[in-house]
Design an enzyme around this catalytic site. Structure first.
Site, PDB file in Angstrom:
ATOM      1  N   SER A  86      92.581  37.511  42.730  1.00  0.00           N
ATOM      2  CA  SER A  86      92.086  38.348  41.640  1.00  0.00           C
ATOM      3  C   SER A  86      91.822  39.780  42.079  1.00  0.00           C
ATOM      4  O   SER A  86      91.604  40.648  41.229  1.00  0.00           O
ATOM      5  CB  SER A  86      90.787  37.756  41.081  1.00  0.00           C
ATOM      6  OG  SER A  86      89.795  37.701  42.098  1.00  0.00           O
ATOM      7  N   HIS A 125      98.117  35.667  38.634  1.00  0.00           N
ATOM      8  CA  HIS A 125      96.666  35.663  38.484  1.00  0.00           C
ATOM      9  C   HIS A 125      96.266  35.023  37.165  1.00  0.00           C
ATOM     10  O   HIS A 125      96.452  35.602  36.098  1.00  0.00           O
ATOM     11  CB  HIS A 125      96.117  37.089  38.570  1.00  0.00           C
ATOM     12  CG  HIS A 125      94.628  37.156  38.433  1.00  0.00           C
ATOM     13  ND1 HIS A 125      93.989  38.224  37.863  1.00  0.00           N
ATOM     14  CD2 HIS A 125      93.653  36.263  38.778  1.00  0.00           C
ATOM     15  CE1 HIS A 125      92.695  38.000  37.866  1.00  0.00           C
ATOM     16  NE2 HIS A 125      92.467  36.818  38.419  1.00  0.00           N
ATOM     17  N   GLU A 135      98.340  37.517  34.790  1.00  0.00           N
ATOM     18  CA  GLU A 135      98.811  38.795  35.318  1.00  0.00           C
ATOM     19  C   GLU A 135      99.882  38.507  36.368  1.00  0.00           C
ATOM     20  O   GLU A 135      99.600  37.858  37.390  1.00  0.00           O
ATOM     21  CB  GLU A 135      97.653  39.575  35.949  1.00  0.00           C
ATOM     22  CG  GLU A 135      96.638  40.103  34.950  1.00  0.00           C
ATOM     23  CD  GLU A 135      95.513  40.879  35.618  1.00  0.00           C
ATOM     24  OE1 GLU A 135      95.056  41.871  35.037  1.00  0.00           O
ATOM     25  OE2 GLU A 135      95.078  40.481  36.724  1.00  0.00           O
ATOM     26  N   ASN A 193      90.460  43.537  35.821  1.00  0.00           N
ATOM     27  CA  ASN A 193      89.286  43.879  36.622  1.00  0.00           C
ATOM     28  C   ASN A 193      89.154  45.377  36.848  1.00  0.00           C
ATOM     29  O   ASN A 193      88.065  45.848  37.195  1.00  0.00           O
ATOM     30  CB  ASN A 193      89.325  43.145  37.962  1.00  0.00           C
ATOM     31  CG  ASN A 193      88.879  41.708  37.834  1.00  0.00           C
ATOM     32  OD1 ASN A 193      88.049  41.384  36.995  1.00  0.00           O
ATOM     33  ND2 ASN A 193      89.437  40.836  38.645  1.00  0.00           N
TER      34      ASN A 193
END
Length: 510
Positions: A123, A144, A156, A194
Site C-alpha cells: 500500500s 493494491h 490500484e 493514500n
C-alpha cells in the site's frame, strides 16, 4: 505481446486478512489457489475461517452453495513455496517491509517459470524499489487491494519504472474478471488513494491545532457534505498510530514537502497511546456505555429580527437555493428578497450586514474588503439539493456588533441549515478540505500518477468518497478552487497551500 491470466494457478503469500480476502476472490473467480504463510499452520487456519465465511454467505442467500463448495475445493494450504512451482501469478500480501518483499520475490524467481507474473499488494512501498535486484523486474507489478478485499471494488494497478505494460494490462484485465474496478497508477508515494486522501485528515487536524472547532463539529460539517464518516471518526477507526505512520511515510517519501507535514495534535495522541477504537480512546471515547460520537450541542435559534431590505447576491445553484430559502423565510412578513446577479460574491445582504459564501477569505478580511463590520462567512454546501437541516459551519467577523453575532446564526437557521459556529479560520471546513483534495488530485494527474477518471474512481471506490475530486471541480470552478487556496496561502504563509500548476494553467486569474 498480451498475457492471459484467466484460469491460471494463483499463489497468495501471506495468510492475514488481506491475503485471505485475495484467496476468496480468486477462488470464487475460478482459479486454483495455493496459500502460503511462514507461520506454521496459518494458511490452514485462514482457509478454515474462509470456509466459515462462505458458509455464512450461503446461509444468508448471498452465495450459491455449489459455487461456495467449488471455491473451497480450489483452495489449498501449502507449507513450502516449492509446492507452488506451477503458479502463473503470485500475489504477495506480507508485512509492509521492503527487505522482506525483495527477499520473497527473489526466492520466487528461482522457483517459478520466467513467464509467471509477480504482484505485490503493497500500500505504500515503491514497486520500483521492490523490483530492484530481480532478474526479471519487468514482470513485477503492484496489485493494491483495499480492505475488506471481497467487498471493496478498487484495485490500484501500480506500474514500477521497469514494469512491462503487458504485465500491467494483464493484471488490469484480471482485476475486472475478478469483479473489481482497476485503475492504473504510477509508483509514487501513496499511489492514488493514500496520496490524494491526505488533505481529508490534514485540514481537520490543522483546524484542531488552532482550536477552530471541536472534533464533533468538524465531523458533522464534512458528513453533511456527503462523507460517510468525518475525519476524526475515521482516524479513530483506522487507528492514530496507523494513520500517523502513513502520513510520516508519505511526508518522508516526498522529501519532506510541507503539504504532507504530520500533525502535532496527532503526534501527541500517538505518544499518549490514544489510538482510537483499538485503545478505547481517540478523539472520542469507546467502550461499554460510551456513544461512538457524542451528539452535537446544537443551539436553538429564534427567528431572525425583521429586516428592512434583503438581497440575494450571485448566480449558481447555491445562490438559487438561498433565494428560494429566503423567500420562504420572509413569507410571513409578506415580502421577498431582491436579487443581484452581477455581484462578485454569493450570499445575502441583510440591511447593512453581509452573510457571505466563503471564497477562502476570513470573515474579518471580508469585513475589510466589503467595508462593513457586520459580516459572517458560511461554508460551501456541496450536496444538491441541499437537505433541510444540513450542518453548516460559519464564522462571524471579530469586528461585528453583538446583535449580528446572534443574527448570523439565526438567518442561517431560517434558511434551512443547522449552523455550527467556528473560529474565524479561512475557508472554514468543507471548502478548504475539498479545495485541497482537488489540488492534490490535480498534481497527481500533472505528474502522470493517474488520469482524471482514475482519480475519481479511486477515491469513490477506495475510500467511499461521495464524489471524486474532478467531479467536485465540475460543480465548482477552477477559479473558485484557486481563490480558496490562494487565500489559505495568504493567511498561513508557507509551502503547504500552493496551487497545482495543473489548476494554475486552467485558471483565469491564478
Amino acid at each position: 505481446m498480451s498475457i492471459d491470466l484467466r484460469g491460471t494457478e494463483v499463489l497468495v503469500v501471506g495468510a492475514g486478512i488481506m491475503g485471505a480476502g485475495i484467496v476468496q476472490v480468486a477462488a470464487l473467480a475460478g482459479h486454483p489457489v495455493k496459500l502460503f504463510d511462514t507461520r506454521e499452520g496459518a494458511a490452514a487456519q485462514a482457509l478454515e475461517k474462509l470456509a466459515a465465511t462462505l458458509k455464512s454467505l450461503v446461509d444468508k442467500g448471498r452465495l450459491d452453495a455449489e459455487a461456495a463448495r467449488a471455491a473451497m475445493e480450489r483452495m489449498v494450504p501449502i507449507n513450502s513455496l516449492a509446492q507452488a512451482r506451477g503458479a502463473g501469478l503470485v500475489v504477495e500480501a506480507i508485512v509492509e517491509n521492503l527487505d522482506a518483499k525483495r527477499s520473497l520475490f527473489r526466492e520466487l524467481e528461482g522457483l517459478l517459470a520466467p513467464a509467471a507474473v509477480l504482484a505485490t499488494n503493497t500500500s505504500s512501498i515503491s514497486v520500483t524499489a521492490i523490483a530492484n535486484g530481480l532478474l526479471h523486474p519487468q514482470r513485477l507489478v503492484g496489485m493494491h487491494f483495499f480492505n475488506p478485499v471481497p467487498l471493496m471494488k478498487l484495485v490500484e494497478v501500480v506500474h514500477g519504472l521497469q514494469t512491462d505494460a503487458a504485465v500491467a494490462d494483464a493484471i488490469f484485465e484480471l482485476s475486472k474478471a475478478w469483479g473489481k474496478t482497476p485503475v492504473h497508477a504510477k509508483s509514487t508515494p501513496g499511489f492514488i488513494v493514500n496520496r490524494i486522501a491526505r488533505p481529508f485528515y490534514a485540514e481537520t487536524l490543522a483546524l484542531l491545532q488552532e482550536q477552530a472547532a471541536t472534533p464533533q463539529v468538524l465531523d458533522a460539517c464534512l458528513k453533511a457534505a456527503g462523507f460517510r464518516m468525518g475525519p476524526c471518526e475515521l482516524i479513530d477507526l483506522i487507528g492514530h498510530d496507523t494513520n500517523f505512520a502513513v502520513t510520516n511515510s508519505v511526508y518522508a517519501a516526498n522529501f519532506f514537502d510541507k503539504r504532507y507535514v504530520p500533525s502535532l495534535v496527532q503526534a501527541e495522541m500517538v505518544a499518549g497511546g490514544l489510538f482510537g477504537r483499538k485503545s478505547g480512546r481517540g478523539f472520542y471515547a469507546y467502550g461499554e456505555g460510551a456513544a461512538a460520537v457524542p451528539p452535537l450541542p446544537v443551539a436553538v435559534h429564534e427567528a431572525p429580527a425583521t429586516a428592512r431590505q434583503v438581497t440575494v447576491h450571485g448566480v449558481g445553484p447555491i445562490a438559487d437555493h438561498l433565494e428560494h430559502a429566503a423567500v420562504a423565510a420572509l413569507a410571513p412578513q409578506g415580502w421577498g428578497p431582491a436579487r443581484e446577479l452581477a455581484s462578485d460574491w454569493i450570499g445575502l445582504s441583510i440591511d447593512n450586514a453581509r452573510l457571505v459564501l466563503t471564497d477562502g477569505r476570513s470573515a474579518q478580511q471580508l469585513a475589510r474588503d466589503l467595508g462593513t463590520p457586520d459580516v459572517a462567512v458560511f461554508d460551501r454546501p456541496v450536496v444538491h439539493p441541499i437537505a433541510p437541516g444540513s450542518a453548516l459551519a460559519y464564522a462571524v467577523a471579530p469586528s461585528a456588533h453583538a446583535a449580528w453575532r446572534t443574527q448570523a446564526g439565526a438567518w442561517l437557521a431560517a434558511l434551512g441549515f443547522t449552523p455550527l459556529p467556528l473560529a474565524d479560520a479561512p475557508a472554514l471546513v468543507v471548502a478548504r478540505t475539498l479545495a485541497m483534495l482537488i489540488n492534490e488530485a490535480a498534481d497527481a494527474v500533472l505528474q502522470g500518477v493517474c488520469d482524471e477518471g482514475g482519480a475519481d474512481a479511486a477515491m469513490k471506490l477506495g475510500v467511499n468518497y461521495p464524489a471524486g475530486p474532478f467531479e467536485w471541480l465540475k460543480g465548482w470552478s477552477v477559479d473558485g478552487v484557486a481563490q480558496v487556496i490562494h487565500a489559505l496561502d495568504a493567511e498561513y504563509r508557507g509551502e503547504r497551500y500552493r496551487l497545482s500548476p495543473w489548476l494554475r494553467r486552467r485558471a483565469h486569474h491564478a
